[in-house]
Design an enzyme around this catalytic site. Structure first.
Site, short mmCIF file in Angstrom:
data_model
loop_
_atom_site.label_atom_id
_atom_site.label_comp_id
_atom_site.label_asym_id
_atom_site.label_seq_id
_atom_site.Cartn_x
_atom_site.Cartn_y
_atom_site.Cartn_z
N HIS A 109 -8.51 7.66 6.18
CA HIS A 109 -8.50 6.94 4.91
C HIS A 109 -9.20 5.58 5.05
CE1 HIS A 109 -6.77 5.83 0.94
NE2 HIS A 109 -6.84 4.62 1.46
N GLU A 110 -8.79 4.81 6.04
CA GLU A 110 -9.39 3.47 6.17
C GLU A 110 -10.87 3.56 6.51
OE1 GLU A 110 -7.52 1.41 4.91
OE2 GLU A 110 -5.63 2.50 5.14
N GLU B 276 -9.66 3.59 -4.45
CA GLU B 276 -8.63 4.40 -3.81
C GLU B 276 -8.71 5.89 -4.12
OE1 GLU B 276 -7.21 3.36 -1.39
OE2 GLU B 276 -7.29 1.18 -1.59
N TYR C 224 -4.64 6.44 -6.36
CA TYR C 224 -5.03 7.22 -5.18
C TYR C 224 -5.09 8.71 -5.52
CZ TYR C 224 -3.75 3.08 -2.35
OH TYR C 224 -3.66 1.82 -1.81
N ASP D 144 -1.17 -6.49 -7.61
CA ASP D 144 -0.39 -5.70 -6.65
C ASP D 144 0.51 -4.69 -7.37
OD1 ASP D 144 -1.57 -6.97 -4.52
OD2 ASP D 144 0.11 -8.31 -4.10
N HIS E 84 -13.02 4.17 3.50
CA HIS E 84 -13.30 2.95 2.73
C HIS E 84 -14.62 2.30 3.14
CE1 HIS E 84 -10.02 2.23 -0.02
NE2 HIS E 84 -9.09 2.33 0.91
N GLU F 51 -8.41 -1.82 4.97
CA GLU F 51 -9.76 -1.42 5.37
C GLU F 51 -10.69 -2.59 5.63
OE1 GLU F 51 -8.24 -0.92 2.40
OE2 GLU F 51 -9.60 -1.27 0.72
ZN LIG Z 1 -7.06 2.75 0.55
#
Ligand SMILES: [Zn+2]
Length: 600
Positions: free
Chosen positions: A292-293, A315, A378, A370, A296, A268
């Site tokens: 979704h992006e 998320e 999410y 990560d 953001h 994003e």
């Molecule tokens: Zn995302």
């Protein structure tokens, strides 16, 4: 919660509580031959502690040639030191300051192995004639290409001058992107404050097509038209999101479609979403990724997680909003299917994860952030927000969320900040309802509360019945319906078949629905997973080609994991990976090395 040293973020060496960087100016050359960026970063800062005489920045593998500090036009050489490197965090860069200094200038170069950059050979692009570069700074990779306070708690404006070979184009997540002019020198300015993980750069043979008055798509020239057709509803999505959550505050919304090695679905980056070409299905069936992006632009980019333990604030909110945008633009049937598939993904993830990774407010001390990027933040986060919407009513909850974005706009907040705001602005207005919310279970405990919503979709229920029919030998239901099903329905049909299927049943499916030949990446992925499980050799060539041509982690990770479950599969995984690895992004390499092993 603060750490003993007063620092909030365990993934940064920076000292913003003493000195806070406010603006970054980059002057960089893109050298495709050496695979490095080199030049200077000029950082303006403010002292929160007037006595502070040392600026600490995050770096990973940067070669620092020189540091200067100064005020106004006066510069003087500054003593600087790079501390020992940590495998996860990289190394701190400390710069000694004189009293009154308000800026530093660092001359540096990246290394070819920079974890936040991928340098592609011409052969790895669609056009095959020019190299390509793109960045992926989230979670803590910005420090591998810019010396910064690489914590989402610090927000900066930035400007940049970037030089490339004259026939190529450089883009950044900023104002100033070229819509046609080339020449090799590009200037950018980002007037809105962003955290370092949202800094983004790309360079290559890149064309542009407008989508609307304030949106457009960038991609390699041969991909632009296809991408523009796929993302034709972008303006509608922007209008829907604005109706729900207030004005879009980033001026333009453009999308850059990257070559297929991009390790994620999308990133994003403000003003310029980076997207995988695997969503170009030809029928807009995978554009929830753009919803979704775009979402953001409110959750994540406008109101930002202050640490990676608060990642679910980015998320979970975004996944919830993504489905609200899809509902507005494509209707409740489509968003309902996505909610059902989301809960399925969550349950699959819960079956795999350690309990410590099932907690929304996750503890990542000593771990690479990560690792926290599973489906859990999410989908569990989205389900939590959906439970609040159902309890307090949509109208009330929409008003609450809109107020939340206004209140915290351009700030970075913790889970505790959100909970305090939630109590004041939603719970206090209706104590009786608030008392029924298992807040601690949602945020601080593993698993799901028993009261968690269970989304339903009639369309998917019909598909499930067709899968049962197929399994019991009545194949006509699915044969008749499959051609008219959407991608979601096709995926659900495949997912609902018992696993593993015999080779004969797999052949029957393949002959009926042409699955091995499917160009839809989601369908192909689901099918290849089933083919590995059932030992269906007719899909072997397609599997090898799929894994060699796509680097999106969501697809390649489960396929390699499935392959290595058997002895012959492991050998095959090694053989495919040895060929595919040079084309994968460093983040995907890191993931697959852990599954298959590093090739000798
Ligand atoms: Zn995302």
């Amino acid at each position: 919660m603060s750490l003993p040293n007063g620092r909030l973020d365990v993934h940064s060496y920076a000292n913003p509580e003493e000195i806070r960087v406010r603006d970054v100016a980059l002057d960089l050359d893109v050298d495709f031959g050496k695979r490095i960026l080199s030049g200077t970063a000029t950082l303006h800062f403010e002292r929160s502690d007037p006595a502070a005489d040392r600026l600490v920045l995050d770096t990973r593998g940067l070669d620092v040639a020189r540091a200067e500090s100064g005020r106004g036009q006066a510069w003087a050489a500054a003593r600087h030191e790079i501390g020992p490197a940590d495998p996860i965090l990289g190394a701190p860069l400390s710069i000694q300051l004189a009293p009154g200094d308000d800026r530093v200038r660092i001359a540096y170069a990246t290394r070819p192995t920079a974890s936040g950059l991928q340098w592609l050979e011409p052969a790895q692009t669609a056009g095959k004639r020019h190299p390509f570069l793109f960045s992926q700074s989230q979670a803590i990779h910005a420090r591998s290409w810019v010396p910064v306070q690489d914590t989402p708690a610090v927000r900066v404006t930035f400007e940049a001058t970037v030089r490339t070979p004259p026939d190529l184009v450089a883009l950044m997540g900023a104002a100033g992107n070229s819509t046609g002019e080339r020449g090799g020198t590009y200037r950018f300015r980002m007037p809105q404050r962003i955290p370092a993980y949202l800094m983004a750069i790309a360079a290559g043979d890149i064309g542009f097509a407008p989508l609307g008055p304030r949106s457009g798509v960038y991609a390699e020239p041969s991909v632009v038209a296809r991408a523009a057709a796929e993302f034709a509803d972008t303006e509608k999505m922007m209008a829907a999101a604005e109706r729900l959550y207030g004005p879009y505050r980033w001026d333009r919304y453009d999308i850059l479609v990257l070559p297929p090695s991009f390790p994620f679905g999308g990133m994003e980056n403000p003003r310029l979403t980076f997207a995988t070409p695997t969503v170009l299905a030809g029928d807009k069936s995978l554009v929830a990724l753009i919803a979704h992006e775009l979402a953001h632009s409110w959750s994540g980019n406008l109101v930002t997680n202050a640490t990676w333990s608060d990642f679910w604030l980015n998320e979970g909110f975004t996944t919830y909003i993504e489905r609200r945008i899809v509902e507005e633009v494509y209707g409740p049937e489509t968003s309902g299917m996505e909610a059902v598939l989301g809960r399925q993904d969550l349950e699959d993830e819960l079956a795999r994860l350690d309990e410590r990774d099932e907690i929304l407010h996750i503890d990542l001390a000593g771990r690479d952030p990560d690792e926290g990027a599973t489906r859990l933040p999410y989908e569990k986060g989205a389900l939590f927000l959906r439970s609040l919407e159902e309890l307090f009513g949509r109208a009330r909850f929409d008003e609450f969320l809109r107020g939340y974005f206004d209140h915290f706009a351009f700030q970075s907040i913790t889970t505790a900040d959100f909970v305090a705001y939630l109590r004041r602005n939603l719970f206090d207005g209706d104590r009786a309802k608030a008392d029924t919310v298992p807040l601690a279970e949602w945020i601080d405990r593993p698993g799901l509360p028993a009261s968690a919503p269970r989304p339903v979709s009639e369309a998917l229920a019909r598909v499930a019945r067709a899968a049962e029919d197929w399994t019991s030998g009545r194949t006509e239901t699915a044969r008749a319906a499959f051609p008219n099903w959407t991608t979601h329905e096709r995926l659900q049909f495949l997912r609902r078949l018992p696993s593993p299927q015999s080779v004969e049943r797999l052949r029957e499916l393949d002959q009926a629905f042409g699955l091995t030949g499917s160009e839809n990446a989601e369908i192909a992925f689901q099918w290849l997973l089933m083919a590995i499980r059932g030992g269906y050799a007719a899909a072997d060539a397609r599997l090898g080609q799929f894994l060699a041509s796509i680097g999106r982690r969501k697809f390649i990770k489960p396929l390699y994991e499935e392959l290595v479950k058997t002895e012959s599969g492991r050998a095959r995984a090694r053989e495919i990976y040895a060929k595919a690895r040079p084309g994968y992004h460093p983040i995907s390499v890191e993931t697959v090395d852990r599954i298959v092993g590093t090739p000798a």
